[in-house]
Design an enzyme around this catalytic site. Structure first.
Site, PDB file in Angstrom:
ATOM      1  N   ASP A   1      19.427  -0.606  -5.463  1.00  0.00           N
ATOM      2  CA  ASP A   1      19.994   0.269  -4.427  1.00  0.00           C
ATOM      3  C   ASP A   1      21.367  -0.228  -3.983  1.00  0.00           C
ATOM      4  O   ASP A   1      21.636  -0.420  -2.797  1.00  0.00           O
ATOM      5  CB  ASP A   1      19.038   0.351  -3.237  1.00  0.00           C
ATOM      6  CG  ASP A   1      17.655   0.847  -3.639  1.00  0.00           C
ATOM      7  OD1 ASP A   1      17.308   1.975  -3.271  1.00  0.00           O
ATOM      8  OD2 ASP A   1      16.936   0.117  -4.356  1.00  0.00           O
TER       9      ASP A   1
ATOM     10  N   ASP B   1      19.033   3.459  -8.329  1.00  0.00           N
ATOM     11  CA  ASP B   1      19.918   3.873  -7.231  1.00  0.00           C
ATOM     12  C   ASP B   1      21.228   3.104  -7.307  1.00  0.00           C
ATOM     13  O   ASP B   1      21.452   2.136  -6.571  1.00  0.00           O
ATOM     14  CB  ASP B   1      19.236   3.695  -5.877  1.00  0.00           C
ATOM     15  CG  ASP B   1      18.207   4.776  -5.598  1.00  0.00           C
ATOM     16  OD1 ASP B   1      17.987   5.630  -6.486  1.00  0.00           O
ATOM     17  OD2 ASP B   1      17.618   4.774  -4.507  1.00  0.00           O
TER      18      ASP B   1
ATOM     19  N   TYR C   1      24.986   6.259  -5.428  1.00  0.00           N
ATOM     20  CA  TYR C   1      24.808   7.120  -4.259  1.00  0.00           C
ATOM     21  C   TYR C   1      25.879   8.200  -4.198  1.00  0.00           C
ATOM     22  O   TYR C   1      26.335   8.600  -3.127  1.00  0.00           O
ATOM     23  CB  TYR C   1      24.787   6.286  -2.972  1.00  0.00           C
ATOM     24  CG  TYR C   1      23.500   5.498  -2.833  1.00  0.00           C
ATOM     25  CD1 TYR C   1      22.473   5.944  -2.005  1.00  0.00           C
ATOM     26  CD2 TYR C   1      23.293   4.331  -3.574  1.00  0.00           C
ATOM     27  CE1 TYR C   1      21.284   5.238  -1.897  1.00  0.00           C
ATOM     28  CE2 TYR C   1      22.106   3.623  -3.476  1.00  0.00           C
ATOM     29  CZ  TYR C   1      21.105   4.080  -2.637  1.00  0.00           C
ATOM     30  OH  TYR C   1      19.936   3.388  -2.546  1.00  0.00           O
TER      31      TYR C   1
ATOM     32  N   ASN D   1      15.739   7.534  -7.625  1.00  0.00           N
ATOM     33  CA  ASN D   1      15.770   8.911  -7.140  1.00  0.00           C
ATOM     34  C   ASN D   1      17.190   9.411  -6.915  1.00  0.00           C
ATOM     35  O   ASN D   1      17.451  10.620  -7.026  1.00  0.00           O
ATOM     36  CB  ASN D   1      14.962   9.038  -5.848  1.00  0.00           C
ATOM     37  CG  ASN D   1      15.402   8.075  -4.770  1.00  0.00           C
ATOM     38  OD1 ASN D   1      15.361   6.870  -4.954  1.00  0.00           O
ATOM     39  ND2 ASN D   1      15.834   8.601  -3.631  1.00  0.00           N
TER      40      ASN D   1
ATOM     41  N   HIS E   1      11.723   1.579 -10.162  1.00  0.00           N
ATOM     42  CA  HIS E   1      12.462   1.743  -8.909  1.00  0.00           C
ATOM     43  C   HIS E   1      11.597   1.665  -7.648  1.00  0.00           C
ATOM     44  O   HIS E   1      11.819   0.797  -6.799  1.00  0.00           O
ATOM     45  CB  HIS E   1      13.268   3.040  -8.938  1.00  0.00           C
ATOM     46  CG  HIS E   1      14.103   3.243  -7.713  1.00  0.00           C
ATOM     47  ND1 HIS E   1      15.084   2.352  -7.326  1.00  0.00           N
ATOM     48  CD2 HIS E   1      14.099   4.220  -6.753  1.00  0.00           C
ATOM     49  CE1 HIS E   1      15.657   2.765  -6.207  1.00  0.00           C
ATOM     50  NE2 HIS E   1      15.070   3.894  -5.831  1.00  0.00           N
TER      51      HIS E   1
ATOM     52  N   HIS F   1       9.124   4.748   2.707  1.00  0.00           N
ATOM     53  CA  HIS F   1       8.521   4.894   1.373  1.00  0.00           C
ATOM     54  C   HIS F   1       7.125   4.268   1.278  1.00  0.00           C
ATOM     55  O   HIS F   1       6.659   3.939   0.188  1.00  0.00           O
ATOM     56  CB  HIS F   1       9.437   4.306   0.297  1.00  0.00           C
ATOM     57  CG  HIS F   1      10.824   4.867   0.296  1.00  0.00           C
ATOM     58  ND1 HIS F   1      11.070   6.209   0.118  1.00  0.00           N
ATOM     59  CD2 HIS F   1      12.040   4.271   0.474  1.00  0.00           C
ATOM     60  CE1 HIS F   1      12.375   6.424   0.176  1.00  0.00           C
ATOM     61  NE2 HIS F   1      12.984   5.277   0.405  1.00  0.00           N
TER      62      HIS F   1
ATOM     63  N   HIS G   1      14.278   0.714  -3.960  1.00  0.00           N
ATOM     64  CA  HIS G   1      13.905   1.904  -3.193  1.00  0.00           C
ATOM     65  C   HIS G   1      13.828   1.637  -1.697  1.00  0.00           C
ATOM     66  O   HIS G   1      14.442   2.359  -0.906  1.00  0.00           O
ATOM     67  CB  HIS G   1      12.584   2.453  -3.726  1.00  0.00           C
ATOM     68  CG  HIS G   1      12.352   3.904  -3.417  1.00  0.00           C
ATOM     69  ND1 HIS G   1      13.337   4.857  -3.507  1.00  0.00           N
ATOM     70  CD2 HIS G   1      11.223   4.568  -3.031  1.00  0.00           C
ATOM     71  CE1 HIS G   1      12.831   6.040  -3.213  1.00  0.00           C
ATOM     72  NE2 HIS G   1      11.555   5.893  -2.908  1.00  0.00           N
ATOM     73  N   VAL G   2      13.060   0.638  -1.275  1.00  0.00           N
ATOM     74  CA  VAL G   2      13.027   0.230   0.131  1.00  0.00           C
ATOM     75  C   VAL G   2      14.221  -0.685   0.375  1.00  0.00           C
ATOM     76  O   VAL G   2      14.407  -1.671  -0.339  1.00  0.00           O
ATOM     77  CB  VAL G   2      11.716  -0.510   0.462  1.00  0.00           C
ATOM     78  CG1 VAL G   2      11.730  -0.997   1.909  1.00  0.00           C
ATOM     79  CG2 VAL G   2      10.524   0.404   0.211  1.00  0.00           C
ATOM     80  N   HIS G   3      15.019  -0.378   1.372  1.00  0.00           N
ATOM     81  CA  HIS G   3      16.282  -1.086   1.594  1.00  0.00           C
ATOM     82  C   HIS G   3      16.056  -2.348   2.436  1.00  0.00           C
ATOM     83  O   HIS G   3      16.537  -2.464   3.575  1.00  0.00           O
ATOM     84  CB  HIS G   3      17.301  -0.158   2.247  1.00  0.00           C
ATOM     85  CG  HIS G   3      17.575   1.058   1.430  1.00  0.00           C
ATOM     86  ND1 HIS G   3      18.068   2.230   1.965  1.00  0.00           N
ATOM     87  CD2 HIS G   3      17.405   1.311   0.101  1.00  0.00           C
ATOM     88  CE1 HIS G   3      18.193   3.142   1.014  1.00  0.00           C
ATOM     89  NE2 HIS G   3      17.785   2.593  -0.124  1.00  0.00           N
TER      90      HIS G   3
END
Length: 583
Positions: A195, A222, A225, A279, A361, A371, A398-400
């Site tokens: 991400d 990711d 963006y 995503n 991801h 998420h 995915h989880v920031h």
């Protein structure tokens, strides 16, 4: 030049013994759940770097190459080199370039300034089209992909890419091929990022990563963006639907991809970067077309690994077999990806590649509100297969935020389960995640966190402290450590059973020898033999006598190693002191 793995282990143990606190190993687990809360003196996020920034600007004239990037092939005897020539176009009416107008050549050799060998590849152009009033279309420059074969493992090569007939070759770059598959050969350091995006936080992450000098990069989804923008550009948003509620489709501003490729080139032109889709790479456009940027811009060893899909593939780097899985294509047991995964795992020779590392991801194990249980369906379909074949480590994004799990299988502590690690903290525009599902009033409802692909399989826990509940009332026992900070990770595989995992926080970049999280991941092949055809978990908990006793001999071995390392360190100090006294 590569150090012998046993010598490397000794040196790492020496540094551990000399440190104020010894580095723990997974044999010391399972660990009591620990949370490091978000530091309120820090900002949760930052804006994107503008395309006007010199680091994102085009630095060459057409048709000279730019956005040069390397990718590993399935074996170290070959490598992919990709780049872009020509100018992208954006507007209501765009005309694609002719990909045959510029040749795809790589000239290379083992000596700087000498390029006796040449390989040719293929080129393509893609378009991102939006048949809506007021939206702009995009067509890319010419994207070139060349695969070089017949290389020697662990060898440095020098290269130029471009079209020699147009006198449009790049400057010289170099790379070192990965080591051969073998139980005593490993990449120097493996960087893991998720991400990333392109904010000021992202640039700090990359600067910090470059200082750690990796020989391979895993990018777990990711990337840019670009879909946080309207097609007309302007300012990116941390929440697209909040900022642009009237957008007819999830728009993207494709020039962000070009800026990202230019920013990353100093790193990717010399170090292979392996990507997997997230995503934010879906990017829907006219006619239901998706993932066009991702599929066009990156080379991955899909055909070489037998998957024939850029959404999932595998490759070897020394004694590590990497499996990159796709969460946004069919992952069900009846599908092509599952069949390929089963075949790929079955073909792994653990005598040659002892380590198996998987990435995808969205995380399966996640205690943050964001998420939470989003890809529970994928876990239910695939987790048993990974456990059967003894996958050692799993990386997701995915989880920031950052989270490392205790060894776990099917939500139960298990000394033979993989170590799951979430590193979705690269620095993107959507900001850091700080809420945990076990915090008061932060448990999502079962109607939240709907995946962008696949079904919904949210569940209440059937056993343990959270029995009958959707969320735990405290940090789950399978969550060993979590921290809401931006950063990246480094995996250093030492030998067939030991690997050092270090997570570096961005705010620690200037701190000498400071780390956000560090642990030796220890494989136990004798204890955790493959469970082909029989998925039986080795359950344990913090109070389990069986698990504590089973790890006792391994812990004693580690202690003896550290004692030996301390003695050696003392001996070295005496010798050095004596030598300095003589001279």
């Amino acid at each position: 030049m590569m150090a012998h793995p046993n010598l490397l282990l000794l040196l790492l143990l020496l540094s551990s013994a000399a440190a104020a606190e010894p580095i723990p190993t997974t044999l010391d687990g399972p660990f009591p759940p620990t949370t490091r809360r978000f530091d309120p003196s820090l900002r949760r996020g930052s804006d994107d770097v503008p395309l006007s920034d010199p680091r994102l600007a085009k630095k060459v004239e057409s048709p000279f190459p730019e956005q040069i990037a390397l990718a590993a092939s399935s074996s170290p005897s070959s490598i992919w080199i990709s780049w872009i020539t020509g100018d992208a176009q954006i507007g209501s009416d765009v005309s694609p370039l002719d990909p045959s107008a510029v040749a795809s050549e790589v000239w290379y050799g083992e000596e700087s300034g000498e390029y006796p060998l040449m390989a040719k590849g293929a080129a393509l152009v893609y378009s991102q089209l939006y048949p809506y009033e007021g939206l702009l279309n995009y067509t890319s420059g010419i994207i070139h992909h060349v695969r070089i074969d017949g290389l020697h493992p662990g060898k440095r090569y020098y290269y130029k890419c471009g079209d020699s007939s147009l006198k449009a070759l790049s400057e010289e770059h170099s790379f070192e091929t990965l080591p051969s598959p073998a139980p005593d050969m490993y990449p120097h350091r493996i960087a893991v990022i998720g991400d990333l995006g392109l904010t000021s936080n992202s640039t700090t992450t990359i600067d910090h990563l470059a200082q750690n000098d990796p020989s391979l990069i895993l990018m777990v989804g990711d990337l840019t963006y670009a879909n946080q923008y309207l097609t007309t550009g302007g300012k990116g948003a941390s929440c697209f639907s909040c900022s642009f509620p009237n957008a007819p489709i999830r728009e993207t501003y494709q020039p962000r991809w070009d800026g990202w490729g230019r920013f990353m080139e100093p790193l990717t032109s010399k170090i292979p970067m392996m990507v997997i889709e997230g995503n934010h790479e879906i990017e829907p456009q006219a006619g239901g077309v998706t993932f066009k940027s991702y599929l066009s811009r990156f080379s991955v060893p899909s055909q070489e690994s037998g998957s024939n899909s850029s959404f999932y593939y595998s490759f070897n780097a020394g004694g590590v077999h990497f499996i990159m899985l796709g969460a946004y294509v069919d992952y069900n047991r009846t599908g092509a990806q599952y069949a390929w995964l089963k075949s790929d795992l079955h073909q792994v020779d653990r005598e040659v590649t002892p380590w198996v590392v998987a990435t995808w991801h969205p995380p399966w194990y996640n205690s943050y509100s964001s998420h939470y249980q989003e890809f529970e369906c994928m876990r239910q379909q695939m987790e048993g297969l990974l456990y059967q074949y003894g996958v050692d480590v799993v990386f997701s994004g995915h989880v920031h935020a950052y989270e490392r799990m205790n060894r776990v299988f099917n939500y139960t502590l298990d000394p033979c389960g993989p170590v799951y690690i979430t590193v979705g903290d690269g620095g993107n525009i959507e900001q850091i995640d700080i809420d945990h599902a076990d915090d008061p009033e932060k448990c999502p409802s079962q109607s939240d966190n709907i995946p962008e692909f696949g079904g919904v399989c949210h569940l209440n826990f059937s056993s343990g402290p959270a029995k009958g509940k959707f969320c735990w009332d405290q940090q789950p026992e399978w969550s060993a450590f979590r921290d809401s900070s931006f950063g990246h990770g480094i995996l250093e595989v030492i030998n067939s059973t030991y690997a050092l995992w270090t997570w570096h926080r961005n705010q620690d970049i200037y701190g000498e020898n400071s780390t956000g999280d560090q642990i030796y991941i220890v494989r136990q092949p004798d204890k955790c033999s493959l469970h082909i055809g029989n998925v039986t978990s080795h359950n344990c908990s913090h109070s389990s006598i069986d698990c504590a006793q089973s790890n006792q001999s391994e812990k004693q071995a580690v202690q003896m190693s550290c004692l030996f390392a301390t003695l050696v360190l003392g001996s070295i100090s005496i010798i050095l002191s004596f030598t300095l006294h003589i001279y």
